[in-house]
Write a protein that holds these residues in place. Structure first.
Motif, PDB file in Angstrom:
ATOM      1  N   LEU A 128       0.826  -1.204   0.000  1.00 46.58           N
ATOM      2  CA  LEU A 128       0.000   0.000   0.000  1.00 46.58           C
ATOM      3  C   LEU A 128       0.863   1.258   0.000  1.00 46.58           C
ATOM      4  CD1 LEU A 128      -2.815   1.299   0.170  1.00 46.58           C
ATOM      5  CD2 LEU A 128      -2.604   1.197   2.667  1.00 46.58           C
ATOM      6  N   TYR A 129       1.883   1.277   0.850  1.00 52.12           N
ATOM      7  CA  TYR A 129       2.768   2.447   0.903  1.00 52.12           C
ATOM      8  C   TYR A 129       3.501   2.647  -0.426  1.00 52.12           C
ATOM      9  CZ  TYR A 129       2.065   2.327   5.989  1.00 52.12           C
ATOM     10  OH  TYR A 129       1.520   2.341   7.242  1.00 52.12           O
ATOM     11  N   ALA A 133       3.518   5.841  -2.850  1.00 55.01           N
ATOM     12  CA  ALA A 133       4.785   6.424  -3.296  1.00 55.01           C
ATOM     13  C   ALA A 133       4.812   6.539  -4.819  1.00 55.01           C
ATOM     14  CB  ALA A 133       5.958   5.575  -2.805  1.00 55.01           C
ATOM     15  N   THR A 134       4.191   5.577  -5.496  1.00 52.44           N
ATOM     16  CA  THR A 134       4.092   5.636  -6.962  1.00 52.44           C
ATOM     17  C   THR A 134       3.254   6.832  -7.383  1.00 52.44           C
ATOM     18  OG1 THR A 134       4.266   3.228  -7.154  1.00 52.44           O
ATOM     19  CG2 THR A 134       3.335   4.406  -9.026  1.00 52.44           C
ATOM     20  N   SER A 140      11.829   5.496  -5.373  1.00 53.72           N
ATOM     21  CA  SER A 140      13.191   4.976  -5.246  1.00 53.72           C
ATOM     22  C   SER A 140      13.538   4.567  -3.814  1.00 53.72           C
ATOM     23  CB  SER A 140      14.203   5.999  -5.763  1.00 53.72           C
ATOM     24  OG  SER A 140      14.067   7.231  -5.099  1.00 53.72           O
ATOM     25  N   VAL A 141      13.209   5.400  -2.835  1.00 53.99           N
ATOM     26  CA  VAL A 141      13.564   5.078  -1.441  1.00 53.99           C
ATOM     27  C   VAL A 141      12.786   3.873  -0.923  1.00 53.99           C
ATOM     28  CG1 VAL A 141      13.556   5.925   0.940  1.00 53.99           C
ATOM     29  CG2 VAL A 141      14.353   7.408  -0.905  1.00 53.99           C
ATOM     30  N   PRO A 142      11.444   3.817  -1.104  1.00 52.16           N
ATOM     31  CA  PRO A 142      10.733   2.597  -0.708  1.00 52.16           C
ATOM     32  C   PRO A 142      11.272   1.353  -1.398  1.00 52.16           C
ATOM     33  CG  PRO A 142       9.166   4.357  -1.090  1.00 52.16           C
ATOM     34  CD  PRO A 142      10.497   4.868  -1.542  1.00 52.16           C
ATOM     35  N   THR A 143      11.657   1.499  -2.663  1.00 50.22           N
ATOM     36  CA  THR A 143      12.232   0.359  -3.383  1.00 50.22           C
ATOM     37  C   THR A 143      13.543  -0.068  -2.745  1.00 50.22           C
ATOM     38  OG1 THR A 143      11.224   1.083  -5.448  1.00 50.22           O
ATOM     39  CG2 THR A 143      13.052  -0.454  -5.626  1.00 50.22           C
ATOM     40  N   PHE A 144      14.333   0.903  -2.322  1.00 51.43           N
ATOM     41  CA  PHE A 144      15.602   0.580  -1.650  1.00 51.43           C
ATOM     42  C   PHE A 144      15.354  -0.274  -0.408  1.00 51.43           C
ATOM     43  CE2 PHE A 144      18.720   1.502   1.648  1.00 51.43           C
ATOM     44  CZ  PHE A 144      19.906   1.194   0.996  1.00 51.43           C
TER      45      PHE A 144
END
Length: 488
Positions: A128-129, A133-134, A140-144
């Motif tokens: 969900l977060y 973010a999308t 990029s940071v959540p993906t990290f």
């Protein structure tokens, strides 16, 4: 929201994914083969979590992306808030069902299901977060957090088990805690960039967005996600039932290595999702068709290029490693699953186009058909043949190829969008011929030499052909700029 994809976000997204992949590949070839049974158990628990989290989400994450662009800022906040609370309610229902299942499951399966419950809950909130973010174009940071932390946590718990510092159950607990940390970090990042509060009333939200439409879309999305588990992830549940946890570990080594091909596609799909939704709502079919064709060519080239390198170089690479004997059984599975990934990439964002159009119900039909086909094929090949995990790989290739073909033809029939042209066909034929010719060159007694010269041949031949024939303009432009910098 702008339709222009942030180049910085795209580059960061891809770079982070590849860092995670690099860590995962190193762990997969050096650490996980040392205890394939433990890897099989971890993937078994993970599969249970993947089964539970779509139920907790209940389509709310897809609904957030789909309806978000058409709402005012205040109603966007309410939609996000409603999604947060919805997961809590569904998690309570799932917990009740799990408690009742203790009367029907044996002790070991129930134990793994209990461990999977918090893991599934954490995954639900992370998803969900990430969707929010999308919407904010800050992925990029959540993906990290999502891609790096698990890649570090899993080999760490493996090492602890291998050295006898913790038990298998404790290792599973630590793995779950890692996802809890991810949930907290991703949530904190999103709330830092998005003012948010919980609301007591959602009447004005559902005045503009009728509940009937919201729940219809959410339930269809849920059915698709739930079916997707049985279509894409059921292998990790079926292999231990028919063979062993060790075989599950062997298969998942192949899955991990083959899935590295799909990283560029993951970034493109995630970043293009809001754009696709907007273009469809504006009936901008011409612009969408151009993006569809360009993305398909781009992703096919990247996927086929990487697969070619893997196909000709992975056996020499394995021969160099001390874990070769444990890795060798995964080789044929890697080849089959790699072909499957390339086919999936080459059809572009067909799932996203259907999902955000008025024909979104077809995704449900396609996923459920794939689910039935995949389960039947897996059952038949596991129980009626001696193919073992190779049969599972064949089942995946057959079912997913038919699945992607059906979606592509449906999009063409209903929306007139077609992703392939003559240059695409020529590129496919060229890749097939080159990789087969290089693959058939016999190995020498020097694995390092085999690895270097085979991969070098593939890379040079493909780049020369790409530059000469200009099959993918984006990559050709990049090569021209690179050439200018080097020469000039």
């Amino acid at each position: 929201m702008t339709s222009k994809i942030s180049a910085k976000q795209a580059v960061l997204f891809t770079a982070i994914n590849y860092i995670g992949v690099a860590i995962g590949v190193i762990s997969t070839v050096l650490i996980y083969p040392l205890d394939k049974e433990l890897l099989g158990i971890v993937r078994y628990v993970d599969a249970f979590a993947q089964l539970l989290f779509p139920i907790m989400v209940l389509g709310s994450t897809n609904a957030l992306i789909n309806f978000y662009p058409s709402l005012s800022q205040k109603l966007q906040e309410k939609l996000f808030s409603f999604s947060l609370l919805s997961i809590v309610k569904m998690a309570v229902l799932v917990a009740i069902v799990i408690a009742l299942s203790s009367f029907y499951l044996d002790g070991e399966k129930f134990k793994y299901l209990l461990i999977a419950f918090p893991l599934g809950l954490f995954m639900a909130y992370v998803e969900l977060y990430k969707r929010q973010a999308t919407n904010l174009q800050k992925l990029s940071v959540p993906t990290f957090y999502e891609k790096i932390i698990p890649k570090l946590a899993l080999p760490l718990v493996f090492i602890l088990v291998l050295y006898g510092a913790v038990s298998t159950d404790s290792a599973l607990g630590l793995y779950v805690v890692a996802y809890g940390v991810i949930m907290v970090l991703v949530g904190r990042y999103v709330f830092k960039h998005y003012r948010h509060k919980l609301f007591n009333s959602y009447e004005d939200l559902f005045e503009q967005l009728p509940k009937k439409n919201y729940y219809a879309y959410s339930l269809y999305s849920f059915a698709g996600s739930f079916g997707a588990f049985f279509a894409f992830r059921v292998d990790s549940l079926m292999i231990p039932e028919f063979i062993s946890f060790d075989a599950n570990g062997t298969y998942n080594i192949a899955v991990t290595l083959a899935s590295t091909l799909a990283i560029p596609a993951t970034g493109v799909f995630a970043l293009y999702a809001p754009v696709i939704a907007r273009l469809i709502k504006e009936n901008a079919w011409g612009e969408l068709n151009i993006k569809y064709k360009n993305v398909c060519k781009y992703l096919f080239f990247i996927g086929a290029f990487l697969f070619s390198c893997i196909m000709v170089g992975i056996e020499p690479l394995f021969l160099i490693l001390p874990t070769y004997e444990n890795l060798a059984p995964s080789l044929p599975v890697i080849y089959i699953l790699g072909i499957n990934v390339v086919i999936n990439m080459s059809t572009g964002f067909n799932t996203e186009i259907i999902s955000y159009s008025k024909y979104y119900r077809f995704n449900l039909i396609a996923i459920l058909s794939l689910m039935v086909l995949n389960i039947v094929l897996n059952w038949y090949l596991l129980s009626q043949t001696d193919l073992g995990i190779l049969g599972v790989a064949y089942a995946t290739l057959i079912s997913l190829t038919l699945f992607n073909l059906a979606k592509t033809l449906y999009i063409y029939k209903k929306m007139g969008l077609w992703p392939f042209d003559k240059s695409f066909v020529k590129m496919v034929a060229f890749f097939v011929v080159v990789v087969l010719l290089v693959f058939e060159i016999p190995l020498t007694n020097y694995s390092w030499f085999d690895l270097l010269y085979k991969v070098f041949l593939v890379v040079v031949i493909h780049l020369i052909a790409l530059y000469k024939f200009q099959w993918v303009p984006e990559i050709t432009d990049y090569l021209n700029k690179l050439k200018t910098k080097i020469v000039g």
